[in-house]
Design a protein around this motif. Sequence first.
Motif, PDB file in Angstrom:
ATOM      1  N   SER A  95      -5.446  -0.255  -5.646  1.00  0.00           N
ATOM      2  CA  SER A  95      -4.676  -0.882  -4.347  1.00  0.00           C
ATOM      3  C   SER A  95      -5.753  -1.751  -3.645  1.00  0.00           C
ATOM      4  N   MET A  96      -6.868  -1.352  -3.639  1.00  0.00           N
ATOM      5  CA  MET A  96      -7.732  -2.003  -2.745  1.00  0.00           C
ATOM      6  C   MET A  96      -7.866  -3.403  -3.563  1.00  0.00           C
ATOM      7  N   ARG A 139      -4.076   5.323   3.344  1.00  0.00           N
ATOM      8  CA  ARG A 139      -3.023   5.958   2.408  1.00  0.00           C
ATOM      9  C   ARG A 139      -3.893   7.090   1.423  1.00  0.00           C
ATOM     10  N   LEU A 163      -4.622  -5.911  -3.364  1.00  0.00           N
ATOM     11  CA  LEU A 163      -4.325  -6.104  -1.865  1.00  0.00           C
ATOM     12  C   LEU A 163      -5.453  -7.185  -1.467  1.00  0.00           C
ATOM     13  N   SER A 175       0.906  -1.324   0.024  1.00  0.00           N
ATOM     14  CA  SER A 175      -0.058   0.137   0.068  1.00  0.00           C
ATOM     15  C   SER A 175       0.903   1.232   0.066  1.00  0.00           C
ATOM     16  N   ALA A 194       4.625  -0.655  -5.933  1.00  0.00           N
ATOM     17  CA  ALA A 194       4.299  -1.473  -4.666  1.00  0.00           C
ATOM     18  C   ALA A 194       5.241  -2.546  -4.450  1.00  0.00           C
ATOM     19  N   THR A 238      -6.610   4.398  -5.787  1.00  0.00           N
ATOM     20  CA  THR A 238      -6.722   3.638  -4.514  1.00  0.00           C
ATOM     21  C   THR A 238      -7.728   2.504  -4.549  1.00  0.00           C
ATOM     22  N   GLU A 293      -5.997  -0.262   4.800  1.00  0.00           N
ATOM     23  CA  GLU A 293      -4.514   0.454   4.462  1.00  0.00           C
ATOM     24  C   GLU A 293      -4.590   1.331   3.205  1.00  0.00           C
ATOM     25  N   SER A 294      -5.584   0.689   2.461  1.00  0.00           N
ATOM     26  CA  SER A 294      -5.465   1.539   1.209  1.00  0.00           C
ATOM     27  C   SER A 294      -6.302   2.744   1.489  1.00  0.00           C
ATOM     28  N   SER A 342      -6.424  -5.241   4.323  1.00  0.00           N
ATOM     29  CA  SER A 342      -6.234  -4.646   2.820  1.00  0.00           C
ATOM     30  C   SER A 342      -7.013  -3.703   2.362  1.00  0.00           C
ATOM     31  N   LEU A 359       0.727   3.838  -2.808  1.00  0.00           N
ATOM     32  CA  LEU A 359       0.037   4.907  -3.008  1.00  0.00           C
ATOM     33  C   LEU A 359       0.452   6.443  -2.375  1.00  0.00           C
TER      34      LEU A 359
END
Length: 481
Positions: free
Chosen positions: A113-114, A170, A117, A87, A257, A110, A166-167, A163, A90
Amino acid sequence: MKINEDPLLVKTKLSEEEEEKEKIRWEKMKNVASMAAPMVAVNMSQFLLQATSTMIVGHRSELSLAGIALGSSFANVTGFGVLFGLSGALETLCGQAYGAKQYHKIGSYTFTSMVFLFIISFPISILWMFMNQILILLHQDPQIAELAAVYCLWLIPALFGYSVLESLVRYFQSQSLIFPMVLSSLAALSLHVPLCWLMVHKFEFGVKGAAASIGISYWLNAVFLWVYMKRSHRCIETRIYISKDVFLHTKIFFQFAVPSAMMCCLEWLAFEVITLLSGLLPNSKLETSVISICLTTSSLHYNLVNGIGDAASTNVANELGAGNPRGARDSASAAILIAAVESVVVSSTLFLSRNVWPYVYSNVDEVMHYVTDITPILCISILMDSFLIVLSGIVRGTGWQKIGAYVNITSYYLIGIPIGLLLCFHLHFNGKGLWVGIVTGSTLQTLILCLVIGFTNWKKEAIKARERIGDEKVWRHEVIG
């Protein structure tokens, strides 16, 4: 200088320029400090979720404490640490997009990332399902290994919640929207403590209850932030939507990442390695206890100073994205100065209380004397860590995760750990030698990153940031000196 120009006028102009530069420096320091303080609350709240669970379970029995401690350590290195590191991409992408006013890309990055992750959490979950066999292969006590495996199995829902969480963290961090994170994390912690106690002691779920309560807390925290993002007018331009853009951003996301995860996980793994090595020493129980105390204290400090690192990352990324290299440089300098003050205060306090603070962990005289003896080395470690965490934040904000990963491998695995092994097993410094090896690695890493940042061409990095976020040719003329 022109021949007919008044020297007094020139001197006045120079003085005004210096005043303006000093004013900008103080402004950047204020920005970093105002963000760092609440981020400390966010990081400490998340850290205390697992810490309080360990404390609550630890009151049941020594075996339960050993099981949750081993399980938590394994889960952090193989699961939560991986997601935390990934993460970190980001911090570069969202931070620079916000500075460049490419607000729609923040939500898009974002969501990417979600999705990834969440997907990566599946193979990690499968690994955790075989944790008992893995720990037995590593010659761990079968009873402790079984409890640790049960803990990780029940911790799987927490992994998926983390997961998403944390996204979102950020996402908010890149926009300096810290208050909703402080509110949600403190609310989650306030709910977690009584919930964990009830599930562990009242309903007799033991380590299962501790793991389940962590999962509930992570998901509630994530849901709160998601609802705030969807409802708040402050997130209108950056709002996250389900979009096929996730496939468009796959390459650039993993470009940052993967090395970001390496930066994080390899450092955490280095500390776990010396803990395992301490178990091979003659008086392994004493050595492992002392190393564990040092590691716990270092982890607590990490979460304290990581707020400054987060603030440094965000401010540097925002300034580079905005095409302001001077602002990025001043933000980096301000964060390093704050870290210097923090490191001196914390390490000095720890050193002066070296005969007292070991009581927090143990009443055994042998353990306390050993911890007191190793405290000066721990103080140097904390001093270096303060700088290292902030420098790593600047690295993430700039987009140098690959450099950070290479420096990490060199510092710990080619220099630090071999020195620790030499001092520990050949020169018989035992646990002290192992910790000296870690301090050597962190010191070398700090020095290299200082040199990298010190010789940085910030104008060039600002251009690269604008090229990364938008059209390369359009942004070049907008970068200011």
